[in-house]
Design a protein around this motif. Structure first.
Motif: not given
Length: 219
Positions: A30-32, A34-43, A64-69, A158-164
């Protein structure tokens, strides 16, 4: 998926996020994208994906980024999603040693299911929690070097190195695609008896169509 659909992009690269549950894969996604971060992110259950388009060396790349469980009970589902991936971000939590110890298992699974030329980066997430660090930087760097992986520590918070991290993976994938395109062009010249050229600028979009289709994901 066809090459350069509606002229929106030159290449489509499928990247998978892998690693144990709770290491922050969804927030990296989500940071990469949508530039978002959610502290309550669920599995994550099963798989989610998001896309972002960016420029790499003058070409429009759709990632196209796939987030695998990460949970064990979903492993049978997620294994199918390695198919077609040309890049992987293998994530562990720097505050949880077990997630780092499991990196080797994830690498084995990745290499069993993914293409042998897949670009892999190791990412130690939650670098903002240095006071809770359980995995030393030099230890992770040593593993990455041994396994031939790129390596960064990231912080989705903190969005550190995610873009990089994603820029590095996508650039490396593009370099591989470009080299394949150049090799194919030289082979075509050789087949018709034309002398090979040095330093020729090639049209990657046209000549790499076949290899790009092979590298892209299918939807």
């Amino acid at each position: 998926m066809t090459h350069r659909v509606d002229h929106e992009y030159d290449y489509l690269f499928k990247i998978v996020l892998i690693g144990d549950s709770g290491v922050g894969k969804s927030n990296i996604l989500s940071r990469f994208t949508r530039n978002e971060f959610c502290l309550e992110s669920k599995s994550t259950i099963g798989v989610e994906f998001a896309t972002r388009t960016l420029q790499i060396e003058g070409k429009t790349i759709k990632a196209q980024i796939w987030d695998t469980a990460g949970q064990e009970r979903y492993r049978a589902i997620t294994s199918a999603y390695y198919r077609g991936a040309v890049g992987a971000l293998l994530v562990y939590d720097i505050t949880k040693k077990q997630t780092f110890d499991n990196v080797q298992r994830w690498l084995r699974e990745l290499r069993d299911h993914a293409d042998s030329n897949i670009v892999i980066m190791l990412a130690g997430n939650k670098s903002d929690l240095t006071h809770l660090r359980a995995v030393q930087l030099d230890e992770a760097q040593a593993m990455a070097e041994k396994e031939g992986l790129s390596f960064l520590e990231t912080s989705a918070l903190e969005a550190t190195n995610v873009e990089n991290a994603f820029q590095t993976i996508l650039s490396e994938i593009y370099q591989i695609i470009s080299k394949k395109a150049l090799a194919a062009q030289e082979a075509a010249r050789a087949s018709v008896g034309a002398p090979p050229t040095q330093g020729t600028t090639i049209n990657v979009t046209d000549s790499a169509t076949t290899s790009t289709r092979r590298a892209c994901c299918s939807t």
